[in-house]
Design an enzyme around this catalytic site. Structure first.
Site, PDB file in Angstrom:
ATOM      1  N   LYS A   9      -3.212  -3.587   4.029  1.00 31.32           N
ATOM      2  CA  LYS A   9      -4.603  -2.895   3.929  1.00 31.32           C
ATOM      3  C   LYS A   9      -5.534  -3.835   3.742  1.00 31.32           C
ATOM      4  O   LYS A   9      -6.822  -3.550   4.260  1.00 31.32           O
ATOM      5  CB  LYS A   9      -4.348  -1.594   2.985  1.00 31.32           C
ATOM      6  CG  LYS A   9      -5.535  -0.778   2.886  1.00 31.32           C
ATOM      7  CD  LYS A   9      -5.743   0.180   1.945  1.00 31.32           C
ATOM      8  CE  LYS A   9      -6.017  -0.265   0.550  1.00 31.32           C
ATOM      9  NZ  LYS A   9      -6.284   0.748  -0.520  1.00 31.32           N
ATOM     10  N   SER A  10      -5.492  -4.479   2.800  1.00 31.40           N
ATOM     11  CA  SER A  10      -6.439  -5.270   2.380  1.00 31.40           C
ATOM     12  C   SER A  10      -7.141  -6.452   3.531  1.00 31.40           C
ATOM     13  O   SER A  10      -8.416  -6.615   3.716  1.00 31.40           O
ATOM     14  CB  SER A  10      -6.072  -6.225   1.194  1.00 31.40           C
ATOM     15  OG  SER A  10      -6.021  -5.621  -0.077  1.00 31.40           O
ATOM     16  N   GLY A  81     -11.467   3.441  -1.069  1.00 32.44           N
ATOM     17  CA  GLY A  81     -12.255   2.729  -1.741  1.00 32.44           C
ATOM     18  C   GLY A  81     -13.095   1.687  -1.079  1.00 32.44           C
ATOM     19  O   GLY A  81     -14.116   1.304  -1.239  1.00 32.44           O
ATOM     20  N   SER A 155     -13.267  -6.469  -7.898  1.00 32.17           N
ATOM     21  CA  SER A 155     -13.739  -7.497  -6.932  1.00 32.17           C
ATOM     22  C   SER A 155     -13.950  -7.158  -5.634  1.00 32.17           C
ATOM     23  O   SER A 155     -14.680  -7.704  -4.549  1.00 32.17           O
ATOM     24  CB  SER A 155     -12.368  -8.513  -6.697  1.00 32.17           C
ATOM     25  OG  SER A 155     -11.288  -7.890  -6.052  1.00 32.17           O
ATOM     26  N   SER A 181      -9.079  -9.841 -10.389  1.00 34.34           N
ATOM     27  CA  SER A 181      -8.499 -10.064  -9.068  1.00 34.34           C
ATOM     28  C   SER A 181      -8.953 -10.975  -8.079  1.00 34.34           C
ATOM     29  O   SER A 181      -9.191 -10.823  -6.982  1.00 34.34           O
ATOM     30  CB  SER A 181      -8.689  -8.406  -8.305  1.00 34.34           C
ATOM     31  OG  SER A 181      -8.257  -7.409  -9.120  1.00 34.34           O
ATOM     32  N   ASP A 296      -2.523  -4.391  -8.573  1.00 34.06           N
ATOM     33  CA  ASP A 296      -1.894  -3.358  -7.936  1.00 34.06           C
ATOM     34  C   ASP A 296      -0.450  -3.135  -7.734  1.00 34.06           C
ATOM     35  O   ASP A 296       0.149  -2.222  -7.542  1.00 34.06           O
ATOM     36  CB  ASP A 296      -2.540  -3.328  -6.398  1.00 34.06           C
ATOM     37  CG  ASP A 296      -3.905  -2.687  -5.849  1.00 34.06           C
ATOM     38  OD1 ASP A 296      -4.385  -2.352  -6.986  1.00 34.06           O
ATOM     39  OD2 ASP A 296      -4.155  -3.180  -4.875  1.00 34.06           O
ATOM     40  N   LYS A 323      -9.103   3.033 -10.713  1.00 33.23           N
ATOM     41  CA  LYS A 323      -8.846   2.906  -9.426  1.00 33.23           C
ATOM     42  C   LYS A 323      -8.902   4.341  -8.736  1.00 33.23           C
ATOM     43  O   LYS A 323      -9.393   5.183  -9.351  1.00 33.23           O
ATOM     44  CB  LYS A 323      -7.604   2.177  -9.212  1.00 33.23           C
ATOM     45  CG  LYS A 323      -7.336   0.690  -9.545  1.00 33.23           C
ATOM     46  CD  LYS A 323      -7.960  -0.142  -8.565  1.00 33.23           C
ATOM     47  CE  LYS A 323      -7.863  -1.548  -8.593  1.00 33.23           C
ATOM     48  NZ  LYS A 323      -8.327  -2.469  -7.722  1.00 33.23           N
ATOM     49  N   ARG A 368       0.168   4.902  -5.259  1.00 33.60           N
ATOM     50  CA  ARG A 368       0.822   3.907  -6.077  1.00 33.60           C
ATOM     51  C   ARG A 368       1.827   4.119  -7.127  1.00 33.60           C
ATOM     52  O   ARG A 368       2.992   3.783  -7.264  1.00 33.60           O
ATOM     53  CB  ARG A 368      -0.085   2.649  -6.520  1.00 33.60           C
ATOM     54  CG  ARG A 368      -0.701   1.921  -5.397  1.00 33.60           C
ATOM     55  CD  ARG A 368      -1.018   0.321  -5.583  1.00 33.60           C
ATOM     56  NE  ARG A 368      -1.903  -0.072  -4.404  1.00 33.60           N
ATOM     57  CZ  ARG A 368      -1.251  -0.612  -3.204  1.00 33.60           C
ATOM     58  NH1 ARG A 368       0.182  -0.300  -3.044  1.00 33.60           N
ATOM     59  NH2 ARG A 368      -1.890  -0.794  -2.273  1.00 33.60           N
ATOM     60  N   LYS A 393      -1.604   7.303   2.194  1.00 34.71           N
ATOM     61  CA  LYS A 393      -2.536   6.683   2.107  1.00 34.71           C
ATOM     62  C   LYS A 393      -2.575   4.963   2.379  1.00 34.71           C
ATOM     63  O   LYS A 393      -3.668   4.630   3.098  1.00 34.71           O
ATOM     64  CB  LYS A 393      -3.212   6.645   0.453  1.00 34.71           C
ATOM     65  CG  LYS A 393      -4.627   5.959   0.443  1.00 34.71           C
ATOM     66  CD  LYS A 393      -4.871   5.947  -1.197  1.00 34.71           C
ATOM     67  CE  LYS A 393      -6.119   5.254  -1.640  1.00 34.71           C
ATOM     68  NZ  LYS A 393      -7.288   5.561  -0.960  1.00 34.71           N
TER      69      LYS A 393
END
Length: 419
Positions: A9-10, A81, A155, A181, A296, A323, A368, A393
């Protein structure tokens, strides 16, 4: 066995905004297709960026603007987010009025460090609360210049500013304080380099020159945060799990979670081809670990800690309270519901191993939490998730893949609906 882990995802969302700002057409192979990334993709479309998808979603093609967006618009971020943190700077680098909003869950997450930074760079920002969505950006471009940015909250604020810096009128020079992070900033800078951005880091500052990025094709590697659940499942069941494509050279700091599992007694092999975790005869506890840089994955460790042979303390995770949920409080609440003894501080949690009792896990709409406690459910009977579908998600097929690799009687409420 080999786990089928979807794309990061990042990386997917960072690559999307960099491709949108670049000159030319970029192709992202194996992007993550989930609620968050689709919301991010749709938000870019609302900003005037053209994103086309292959019929099987195996690739997404982004036609970059080579500048910030123009003309204004309303942007729905849903629960994402990253959309709320990455896209306002991109919009502010263009022209027009842009209104960003999202779900109640996303509205509860703070944005004040980002709005303060954008105001300092020349954007006009208004919000109903002064610190969160909904947020209006009246954009006339961003000036660049020197910028102190307290990054103790997330971050993502810094990443969002850095990725829009090539579109600013002058170089951006950021002094990042209390940076958490850090691996995510490294990921951002590495991806910016892939897209041709000129960056430099020295003397505690990160600098980015103003020059539009260049389109590039990028293969998205498997998501290391998602892989943590399958690596942890191997550790607590004595099984062997390999995640192909996630190995040496990975851009994701969360792959360091396997180092924590190694300390807990698992065997770990990482090569250029992928990473393998083999569970040991017991899960070893009796250690204290700072997981601030890989927060995470702290829930993954905390959820399996009741199975260890000694207490485990996890530190450096205060920012996890901000979060999708207050993740320290959520983990503590659920472990206590299972009969597990815990001790909690502002930035830490200690889990004392012991037998568990049946309980319904309060997921708090947090993917999560649901995934971490699903791993514990492989060994602890009677675990039931109140919202198994929230995993969509980041990994809609999570339950299917977990039960494929680890067949057990475990069946959280509603599992069949999400196969």
């Amino acid at each position: 066995m080999k786990a089928r882990i979807p794309g990061s995802k990042s990386i997917t969302n960072r690559a999307l905004v960099l491709a949108a700002a670049a000159r030319g057409t970029s192709r992202l192979s194996a992007p993550l297709v989930s609620d968050d990334t689709v919301a991010f993709r749709d938000a870019l479309t609302a900003l005037g960026v053209r994103v086309t998808t292959a019929p099987d979603d195996a690739s997404w093609t982004v036609t970059g603007l080579g500048r910030g967006p123009h003309g204004g618009g309303r942007v729905w971020c849903a629960d994402a987010g990253t959309a709320a943190r990455f896209l306002p700077p991109f919009a502010a680098a263009g022209t027009g009025r842009y209104v960003f909003d999202g779900t109640d869950q996303l509205r509860a997450r703070p944005l004040s460090p980002l709005t303060a930074a954008l105001t300092r760079l020349g954007a006009r920002i208004t919000t109903d609360s002064g610190a969160a969505l909904p947020l209006t950006v009246d954009a006339e471009g961003l000036a660049g210049g020197e910028l102190p940015l307290p990054s103790g909250l997330s971050s993502q604020f810094l990443s969002g500013l850095l990725m829009s810096a090539p579109l600013m009128r002058a170089p951006l020079r950021v002094r990042a304080e209390e940076l958490v992070s850090r691996p995510y900033i490294d990921m951002t800078l590495a991806l910016m380099t892939r897209f041709g951005a000129r960056t430099d880091e020295s003397g505690g500052h990160i600098s980015v020159d103003p020059a539009p990025c260049t389109a590039t094709d990028l293969a998205v590697e498997p998501d290391a945060s998602t892989a943590s659940y399958f690596f942890a499942a191997a550790a607590v069941t004595g099984r062997e799990i390999t995640v192909p494509g996630l190995g040496l050279g990975s851009l994701q700091g969360d792959l360091r979670f396997v180092d924590v599992l190694r300390e807990a007694g698992a065997t770990v092999r990482t090569t250029t081809e992928g990473t393998t975790v083999i569970g040991g005869p017991t899960l070893r506890g009796g250690f204290d670990v700072d997981m601030g840089d890989i927060s995470d994955t702290f829930m993954t460790l905390a959820a399996i800690a009741p199975l260890a042979d000694a207490p485990i303390t996890i530190r450096g995770i205060a920012h996890a309270r901000l979060k999708e949920s207050d993740r320290i409080a959520a983990v503590d609440e659920n472990l206590r519901a299972l009969g597990v003894t815990t001790e909690v501080g502002h930035d830490r949690i200690t889990v004392v191993p012991g037998p568990t009792r049946p309980a319904r896990i309060a997921c708090r709409r947090d993917h999560r939490i649901a995934m971490a406690f699903s791993v514990l459910g492989l060994r602890a009977p009677g675990i039931d998730l109140d919202d198994p579908g929230c995993v969509s998600k980041t990994f809609p097929g999570f339950h299917t893949e977990l039960t494929r690799l680890f067949p057990t009687p475990y069946n959280p409420t509603g599992l069949e609906e999400h196969r």
